[in-house]
Design a protein around this motif. Sequence first.
Motif, PDB file in Angstrom:
ATOM      1  N   ASP A 270      -1.284  22.168  66.563  1.00 31.20           N
ATOM      2  CA  ASP A 270      -1.420  20.972  65.735  1.00 31.20           C
ATOM      3  C   ASP A 270      -0.108  20.582  65.057  1.00 31.20           C
ATOM      4  OD1 ASP A 270      -4.073  20.602  66.335  1.00 31.20           O
ATOM      5  OD2 ASP A 270      -4.834  21.597  64.540  1.00 31.20           O
ATOM      6  N   ALA A 271       0.982  21.270  65.367  1.00 32.61           N
ATOM      7  CA  ALA A 271       2.275  20.946  64.756  1.00 32.61           C
ATOM      8  C   ALA A 271       3.389  21.509  65.632  1.00 32.61           C
ATOM      9  CB  ALA A 271       2.364  21.521  63.343  1.00 32.61           C
ATOM     10  N   ILE A 272       4.460  20.739  65.763  1.00 31.24           N
ATOM     11  CA  ILE A 272       5.622  21.180  66.530  1.00 31.24           C
ATOM     12  C   ILE A 272       6.874  20.860  65.722  1.00 31.24           C
ATOM     13  CG2 ILE A 272       4.580  20.979  68.812  1.00 31.24           C
ATOM     14  CD1 ILE A 272       5.841  18.239  69.098  1.00 31.24           C
ATOM     15  N   GLY A 273       7.922  21.624  65.935  1.00 28.09           N
ATOM     16  CA  GLY A 273       9.106  21.390  65.122  1.00 28.09           C
ATOM     17  C   GLY A 273      10.385  21.947  65.716  1.00 28.09           C
ATOM     18  N   THR A 274      11.494  21.440  65.183  1.00 32.12           N
ATOM     19  CA  THR A 274      12.837  21.865  65.576  1.00 32.12           C
ATOM     20  C   THR A 274      13.670  22.100  64.318  1.00 32.12           C
ATOM     21  OG1 THR A 274      12.818  20.627  67.655  1.00 32.12           O
ATOM     22  CG2 THR A 274      14.974  21.169  66.745  1.00 32.12           C
ATOM     23  N   VAL A 275      14.443  23.166  64.324  1.00 32.30           N
ATOM     24  CA  VAL A 275      15.441  23.417  63.288  1.00 32.30           C
ATOM     25  C   VAL A 275      16.789  23.586  63.975  1.00 32.30           C
ATOM     26  CG1 VAL A 275      16.268  25.077  61.564  1.00 32.30           C
ATOM     27  CG2 VAL A 275      13.847  24.437  61.617  1.00 32.30           C
ATOM     28  N   LEU A 276      17.785  22.890  63.477  1.00 36.01           N
ATOM     29  CA  LEU A 276      19.111  22.896  64.078  1.00 36.01           C
ATOM     30  C   LEU A 276      20.119  23.404  63.055  1.00 36.01           C
ATOM     31  CD1 LEU A 276      20.394  21.935  66.784  1.00 36.01           C
ATOM     32  CD2 LEU A 276      20.824  19.741  65.675  1.00 36.01           C
ATOM     33  N   LEU A 277      20.956  24.349  63.470  1.00 33.97           N
ATOM     34  CA  LEU A 277      21.991  24.922  62.609  1.00 33.97           C
ATOM     35  C   LEU A 277      23.330  24.812  63.333  1.00 33.97           C
ATOM     36  CD1 LEU A 277      20.164  28.237  61.571  1.00 33.97           C
ATOM     37  CD2 LEU A 277      20.099  26.042  60.398  1.00 33.97           C
ATOM     38  N   VAL A 278      24.260  24.085  62.733  1.00 31.86           N
ATOM     39  CA  VAL A 278      25.560  23.867  63.364  1.00 31.86           C
ATOM     40  C   VAL A 278      26.658  24.049  62.321  1.00 31.86           C
ATOM     41  CG1 VAL A 278      27.027  22.230  64.599  1.00 31.86           C
ATOM     42  CG2 VAL A 278      24.558  22.204  64.997  1.00 31.86           C
ATOM     43  N   GLY A 279      27.760  24.691  62.722  1.00 26.77           N
ATOM     44  CA  GLY A 279      28.936  24.748  61.870  1.00 26.77           C
ATOM     45  C   GLY A 279      29.141  26.066  61.154  1.00 26.77           C
TER      46      GLY A 279
ATOM     47  N   ARG B 119      12.941  26.353  67.874  1.00 28.66           N
ATOM     48  CA  ARG B 119      11.782  25.519  68.155  1.00 28.66           C
ATOM     49  C   ARG B 119      10.509  26.298  67.845  1.00 28.66           C
ATOM     50  NH1 ARG B 119      13.982  21.298  71.131  1.00 28.66           N
ATOM     51  NH2 ARG B 119      15.753  21.835  72.473  1.00 28.66           N
ATOM     52  N   ALA B 120       9.468  25.570  67.440  1.00 30.99           N
ATOM     53  CA  ALA B 120       8.210  26.239  67.123  1.00 30.99           C
ATOM     54  C   ALA B 120       7.043  25.304  67.384  1.00 30.99           C
ATOM     55  CB  ALA B 120       8.195  26.703  65.665  1.00 30.99           C
ATOM     56  N   ALA B 121       5.913  25.897  67.745  1.00 29.64           N
ATOM     57  CA  ALA B 121       4.627  25.197  67.835  1.00 29.64           C
ATOM     58  C   ALA B 121       3.611  26.064  67.109  1.00 29.64           C
ATOM     59  CB  ALA B 121       4.220  24.978  69.291  1.00 29.64           C
ATOM     60  N   ALA B 122       2.794  25.450  66.259  1.00 30.81           N
ATOM     61  CA  ALA B 122       1.870  26.209  65.413  1.00 30.81           C
ATOM     62  C   ALA B 122       0.482  25.589  65.459  1.00 30.81           C
ATOM     63  CB  ALA B 122       2.378  26.252  63.972  1.00 30.81           C
ATOM     64  N   VAL B 123      -0.511  26.408  65.163  1.00 34.14           N
ATOM     65  CA  VAL B 123      -1.897  25.931  65.196  1.00 34.14           C
ATOM     66  C   VAL B 123      -2.256  25.138  63.945  1.00 34.14           C
ATOM     67  CG1 VAL B 123      -2.695  27.780  66.721  1.00 34.14           C
ATOM     68  CG2 VAL B 123      -2.716  28.129  64.233  1.00 34.14           C
ATOM     69  N   SER B 124      -1.380  25.132  62.952  1.00 37.78           N
ATOM     70  CA  SER B 124      -1.641  24.337  61.754  1.00 37.78           C
ATOM     71  C   SER B 124      -0.319  23.834  61.186  1.00 37.78           C
ATOM     72  CB  SER B 124      -2.374  25.160  60.693  1.00 37.78           C
ATOM     73  OG  SER B 124      -1.505  26.098  60.084  1.00 37.78           O
TER      74      SER B 124
ATOM     75  N   GLY C 129      -0.936  32.190  67.232  1.00 34.88           N
ATOM     76  CA  GLY C 129      -1.020  30.976  66.437  1.00 34.88           C
ATOM     77  C   GLY C 129       0.313  30.296  66.253  1.00 34.88           C
ATOM     78  N   LEU C 130       1.388  31.006  66.589  1.00 31.97           N
ATOM     79  CA  LEU C 130       2.735  30.467  66.458  1.00 31.97           C
ATOM     80  C   LEU C 130       3.576  30.968  67.614  1.00 31.97           C
ATOM     81  CD1 LEU C 130       4.993  29.086  64.607  1.00 31.97           C
ATOM     82  CD2 LEU C 130       5.421  31.419  63.772  1.00 31.97           C
ATOM     83  N   ILE C 131       4.254  30.054  68.289  1.00 26.95           N
ATOM     84  CA  ILE C 131       5.237  30.460  69.290  1.00 26.95           C
ATOM     85  C   ILE C 131       6.565  29.827  68.915  1.00 26.95           C
ATOM     86  CG2 ILE C 131       3.571  30.779  71.145  1.00 26.95           C
ATOM     87  CD1 ILE C 131       4.416  28.064  72.258  1.00 26.95           C
ATOM     88  N   CYS C 132       7.648  30.554  69.121  1.00 30.80           N
ATOM     89  CA  CYS C 132       8.949  30.050  68.711  1.00 30.80           C
ATOM     90  C   CYS C 132      10.031  30.578  69.640  1.00 30.80           C
ATOM     91  CB  CYS C 132       9.253  30.406  67.260  1.00 30.80           C
ATOM     92  SG  CYS C 132       8.971  32.127  66.826  1.00 30.80           S
TER      93      CYS C 132
END
Length: 282
Positions: free
Chosen positions: A200-209, A249-254, A233-236
């Motif tokens: 029910d939720a997907i996301g990206t976190v980017l770290l540069v520098g 990257r992550a996908a979560a059930v909530s 419940g969470l894959i990353c």
Amino acid sequence: MSSEQSPPDVAVQPGRASQAWLAFERVGKRTIVSRARAKSPVRLLTPRNHGHAAWVYTSLLGDGLVDGDRLSLELDVAEGASALLSSRGHTRVYRSPHGCRSEVVAKVGEGALLVWVPDPTTCYTGARYEQRLDIQLAPGASLVLMELVTTGRKANGERWTFSRFSSALRVHREGRALFDECWLLDPAQGAISERLGRFDAIGTVLLVGPACASARESLASGLGALPITPRAGLICSASPISPDGLVLRAAAVSPELLQHTAQDWLSFLPSMLGDNPWAHHG
């Protein structure tokens, strides 16, 4: 979800058009907001904090984006400055047959830091939303970016029932692309809820520098050591994107689990900024 090419522009009809301008400069050991101007429905809030960085939160008049809304932000972080940009609450996108659009162009000067950590974007039934983010980094500049997307009002039977969502993110340094990706979620490619399965939720976190060097090393090794659990419940995942960049990257059930996970990944921010943005959030 597709990241192979940018989708065509959404045909946007007349609605609320808003432009905003932000600039940050370093004065002594601290960063100040040297320019903050916005047209309705966007507001720019500049709360005080105990750190050396300057913080700005965006908010919208009304409860969210409606058909035809077009938002534009120009952002400049001067040499050596440190800036945090977040939002007051989720970006809610309502039914919009002609579409809504948001565009951000940011420049981060030499040795400067931009932390971009808005609340999740939530698209409701019938929403059509396109967002574009273009960030130009000078030599030695650093970027921390979080993008989270969540399902609609699940309690009301809405689960990934929007009409279209696209998000283009481009980060480049001295004319060279470090990260260039577009998410596209469109029922024309198949039912979104079926394609995303239990998540029910997907996301990206980017770290540069250079400012993120130790955090990147810790996160890359930590996520790489995680076991694979069936029906988790969470894959990353964690992947290097340049000599000084990492994408998580992550996908979560909530949505709650995803937001907690992303904030846990960014638990180094209080020491980096000199104050805790999560403690002040709300």
